[in-house]
Design an enzyme around this catalytic site. Sequence first.
Site, PDB file in Angstrom:
ATOM      1  N   TYR A 145      -6.882  -1.540   3.574  1.00 32.33           N
ATOM      2  CA  TYR A 145      -6.102  -1.375   4.801  1.00 32.33           C
ATOM      3  C   TYR A 145      -7.039  -0.934   5.938  1.00 32.33           C
ATOM      4  O   TYR A 145      -8.250  -0.835   5.747  1.00 32.33           O
ATOM      5  CB  TYR A 145      -4.931  -0.411   4.550  1.00 32.33           C
ATOM      6  CG  TYR A 145      -3.960  -0.993   3.547  1.00 32.33           C
ATOM      7  CD1 TYR A 145      -3.191  -2.095   3.887  1.00 32.33           C
ATOM      8  CD2 TYR A 145      -3.871  -0.508   2.248  1.00 32.33           C
ATOM      9  CE1 TYR A 145      -2.333  -2.685   2.965  1.00 32.33           C
ATOM     10  CE2 TYR A 145      -3.017  -1.092   1.316  1.00 32.33           C
ATOM     11  CZ  TYR A 145      -2.250  -2.189   1.685  1.00 32.33           C
ATOM     12  OH  TYR A 145      -1.417  -2.782   0.783  1.00 32.33           O
ATOM     13  N   GLY A 154       1.560   5.998 -10.661  1.00 35.04           N
ATOM     14  CA  GLY A 154       2.324   5.129  -9.784  1.00 35.04           C
ATOM     15  C   GLY A 154       3.517   4.591 -10.551  1.00 35.04           C
ATOM     16  O   GLY A 154       4.597   5.206 -10.632  1.00 35.04           O
TER      17      GLY A 154
END
Length: 643
Positions: A171, A316
């Site tokens: 990102y 996660g």
Amino acid sequence: MTALKHLFSPIQIGNMTASNRLLMSAMSINFGVDEDGCVNEQLIEYFTARAKGGVGMMLVGGGAVHPTGLELPHLPTLWDDSCIPSLKKMVAAVKPYGTKFGVQLMHGGRQSYHDNKVAPSPIPAPAVVKGIPKELSIPEIKELVQAFGDSALRCRQAGFDFVEIHGAHGYLINQFLSLNSNKRTDEYGGSFENRSRFLLELFRDIREKCGADFPVGIRMNGQDYIKDGLILEDALRLAPILEKEGAAYLHVSAGVYGSTQLTIPSMYVEHGCFIHLAEAVKKAVSIPVITVGRIKDPRMAEKIIAEGKADAVALGRSVIADPEYPNKAKAGAFADIRPCMGCCLGCIHAVLALEPGSCVVNPEVGREYLLKDEKKPEKARQILVVGAGPSGMAAARILAMRGHSVTICEKQGKSGGVLRLAAKVPGRGEVGDILGFLQRELEKYKVEIRYNTEAGPEILDEIRPETVILATGSLPEMPIIKGLFQTQMELMTVTDVLAKESEPGEKVIILGGGQAGLVLADFLAEKGKEVALLNRKAHFGEEMSSNDRFYLRERLKRDRVKLYKKVSVQKFTADGADFRSDGNPVSLRGFDTVILSEKMDSVRDALQLLKDRFADVRIIGDAKSPRTLMLCMSEAEEIARSL
Ligand SMILES: Cc1cc2nc3c(=O)[nH]c(=O)nc-3n(C[C@H](O)[C@H](O)[C@H](O)COP(=O)(O)O)c2cc1C
Ligand code: SF4
């Protein structure tokens, strides 16, 4: 007293103390916000369920600091004060459970799903997202620096305990750091110092606005796993700089879009695949270091901390699949954890297809707000479930939890249906883990499974069910193709082979390029057989997640499985087939086996008998229509909840 004494010991992060060392990592789940990106009840209940589950720290994923950086359409926005009231509500809901609650500050850069993408340089993302981003000007960079600081302040004002800067996964911040995406020649490009400038400036802006007592962690990549991307040496250089700047912790992950090792690896990848990266970073700093990546077993998490490889462990998908993972781990009830199977289908594949995130093994994800006040039925029923495949077992579990008296009859001597067979192929054993979970749950809720028992008059007379659920699954269809039934080759189906009812020869043609055909090809190629796979469609394994398919395709390439797409078969011959693939004629000869793995047909042998005797017969799973496990499981649970 828990056996996992390292994992369940408190950890000090800046001036924050978390009660245990499990962090629910940031995950952009793509639901739970209104049209302005303000969080709503759906997201609040999703996080509340996980806080109740006992996780020490938890991060909201994908908090967008600027409109140009919104990665997916349905993520929380932080760029305006109007987000604060709903965030406050979410913090208030989570607070009673003691979990330290933070927000990940994110800017997607070139990996954002919209047309106004910006990036350090006008280079498109290497995969997944299309479109050339606009190169950021210096004033625009300065605006984004401020946007990170302002967003962090809003999080603090809303009552969050900490924030995490998303400096990883390709990102925007990672794009500045990496030569793969940063070709600038000004003070934000070129040297390592220049490429780190954006991160350091925004970090300082956050600290200035939020105060030095507000913990700010940083997620960084230990490896980008892409050409000209960051490597471990870069991470080891950056880590002490971040420590010196005042970072509260470093969270070491890996991968970017299009990397050779994915950030969210599928079941083919070893557990704890990025531990070595965190371990190396930990040696370079003295602030807490967090590791992540396929850490499924709490005992593995304990060992990582006990051996000093990391100070905390991020989970996660395991807490998507089971919000109660931490409580169960603490109690030593490891077998009770609903296991993530690493399929990536319900979670990351869905969100990158711009759908709400969910989970194949846990259809409750995103529905917590609908289920929290669910009422039990006033009258318990006698229910017979026909078939102990995943749909039948999932339905029986919910029915029993709702107080009904449930019996399952299963024609075979074992439960699990085709999923049990699917777990036999190389690298896919984890798909079977959910069966173990369901089996234990059925024992807990006292559901009787009668094996080697058909749904015949005997059991129907004995049980006298008020409702019958038909969950008898599906079997491969026999297609009608010229020469197929006259060929000298052995003819068998994918289920015959996996159930070991038929033994293929050495040179095998598989008909069908879906998941079943591909994993069967892998299974046979690994045994040294020569395999040609004929797929009538343009794409292979369409029903798989792209992450999962990525590793499977690599294996098939390695084992030299010959894949043909857009196939139209003219005829099967005595020892091969004539067909066109992608418009080109192909003749295969010298083969000894054909395995059918194309379409599945629903099995409903008992339906007429059941309908003749009972008014209330429901059909679920593949018996209704052959579909993915995810659709079957969620439908099974939904029908069970309606009874
Ligand atoms: C649906 C989904 C969304 C994700 N979104 C983010 C995100 O917004 N930020 C981030 O840093 N990581 C994100 N990740 C990566 C996870 O935080 C985590 O690093 C990854 O899933 C590996 O850990 P696991 O094997 O325990 O799932 C996401 C993962 C999933 C499954
Ligand atoms: S969808 Fe698959 S990979 Fe994702 S959390 Fe659920 S089981 Fe795990």
